[in-house]
Scaffold this active site. Structure first.
Site, PDB file in Angstrom:
ATOM      1  CD  GLU A 252     -22.849  -8.946-128.025  1.00 59.00           C
ATOM      2  OE1 GLU A 252     -23.549  -9.944-128.279  1.00 59.00           O
ATOM      3  OE2 GLU A 252     -22.491  -8.114-128.880  1.00 59.00           O
TER       4      GLU A 252
ATOM      5  CG  HIS B 166     -27.310  -4.928-132.615  1.00 55.18           C
ATOM      6  ND1 HIS B 166     -26.172  -5.641-132.899  1.00 55.18           N
ATOM      7  CD2 HIS B 166     -27.042  -3.643-132.979  1.00 55.18           C
ATOM      8  CE1 HIS B 166     -25.271  -4.802-133.415  1.00 55.18           C
ATOM      9  NE2 HIS B 166     -25.772  -3.609-133.471  1.00 55.18           N
TER      10      HIS B 166
ATOM     11  CG  ASP C  61     -27.829  -9.056-132.612  1.00 54.16           C
ATOM     12  OD1 ASP C  61     -27.755  -8.351-133.621  1.00 54.16           O
ATOM     13  OD2 ASP C  61     -27.248  -8.771-131.546  1.00 54.16           O
TER      14      ASP C  61
ATOM     15  CG  HIS D 101     -25.923  -6.921-128.823  1.00 58.36           C
ATOM     16  ND1 HIS D 101     -25.690  -6.305-130.021  1.00 58.36           N
ATOM     17  CD2 HIS D 101     -25.830  -5.963-127.873  1.00 58.36           C
ATOM     18  CE1 HIS D 101     -25.476  -5.013-129.808  1.00 58.36           C
ATOM     19  NE2 HIS D 101     -25.549  -4.778-128.517  1.00 58.36           N
ATOM     20  CE1 TYR D 102     -27.496 -13.765-133.412  1.00 57.21           C
ATOM     21  CE2 TYR D 102     -29.791 -14.084-132.764  1.00 57.21           C
ATOM     22  CZ  TYR D 102     -28.817 -13.994-133.745  1.00 57.21           C
ATOM     23  OH  TYR D 102     -29.169 -14.152-135.054  1.00 57.21           O
ATOM     24  CB  THR D 103     -22.261 -13.896-128.659  1.00 56.83           C
ATOM     25  OG1 THR D 103     -22.658 -15.247-128.412  1.00 56.83           O
ATOM     26  CG2 THR D 103     -22.308 -13.087-127.372  1.00 56.83           C
TER      27      THR D 103
HETATM   28 ZN   LIG Z   1     -25.626  -7.323-131.891  1.00 53.95          ZN
END
Ligand SMILES: [Zn+2]
Length: 263
Positions: free
Chosen positions: A106, A153, A163, A42-44
């Site tokens: 993340e 994600h 993301d 993921h990216y935050t």
């Molecule tokens: Zn995510």
């Protein structure tokens, strides 16, 4: 005397207890595997201090958080044997609610900003990706994760998530031997065939489902199908992810499917 009998009775009870409570673990079933099947990236979409605060103190979490400072910090926020809350409603290849069977990573990255000239995405510093790769390598080796189960994600929730986004360098993970990647010569060859006759929407839907995506099977280029195409294209052909089925997308899909070993 009475005391002695009572003592013997208790001793008997205790020994009886000991025998029945013992569990024999000497026979191990052949049909079993690690509970952890997936790694989800993921990216935050928020900065490092805020990411750390949100993921450690609120209703969302991840097993790992990779920062964006130099040197790149990595936090483990949840034990790998426990569940973290990073995936939400999610599906891949018949599996659902992937929080239960995945490790969530993340990555601190601001995601995107919408400007007058269009949407701009934030790049991932190479040093940050180095740490992501090392982490994914370590986790996948320890849990024998299948390459096609290392996902974003957006792969497992394409209707609501985008993301880690089109600038996430999946190719670097492929070069590190972690994920499948389309073979370029094969793509060029197949593309010329598909250019003369573009497969129907139903074909794309079937192939995308075969690869792992949850996608309608109705033969219509509806919003849900376009969202899955966008997720797929932004990962494997990030220069154009318009959600339109085209010859190159078809060729990439075929090349990838050829690399998945049957279970
Ligand atoms: Zn995510």
């Amino acid at each position: 005397m009475k005391k002695l009998v009572a003592f013997a009775f208790i001793a008997l009870l205790l020994s009886g207890c000991a025998t029945t409570s013992k569990i024999d673990a000497s026979i191990s079933a052949v049909s079993q595997e690690d509970r952890i099947q997936f790694i989800i990236l993921h990216y935050t979409a928020i900065d490092q201090p805020t990411s750390l605060k949100v993921l450690s103190q609120q209703g969302v979490s991840s097993h790992y958080l990779v920062g964006d400072q130099n040197p790149v910090p990595v936090w483990q926020l949840v034990d790998e044997q426990r569940m973290s809350y990073h995936a939400g409603l999610s599906e891949w290849k018949g599996y659902s609610r992937l929080n239960a069977s995945s490790i969530g990573i993340e990555i601190v990255n601001l995601g995107y900003k919408d400007t007058a000239t269009g949407r701009e995405y934030f790049p991932f510093p190479p040093a940050q990706i180095d740490r992501v790769i090392a982490l994914v390598k370590d986790i996948s080796a320890r849990h024998q994760i299948r390459p096609e189960y290392i996902l974003g994600h957006s792969d497992i929730a394409p209707q609501r998530k985008s993301d880690p986004g089109p600038l996430f360098p999946w190719k670097r993970l492929a070069d590190a031997g972690l994920i499948p990647w389309p073979v370029s010569e094969e793509v060029i060859q197949r593309m010329s065939v598909y250019e003369t006759q573009l497969p129907e929407i139903k074909w794309f839907q079937e192939k995308l489902m075969q690869y792992g995506y949850t996608v309608p099977q109705n033969g219509l280029l509806d919003t849900a199908t376009r969202n899955v195409l966008i997720a797929f294209q932004s990962k494997y052909r990030s220069e154009k992810f318009d959600g339109q089925p085209d010859a190159q997308t078809a060729a990439i899909l075929e090349s990838l499917l050829g690399q998945i070993k049957p279970r």
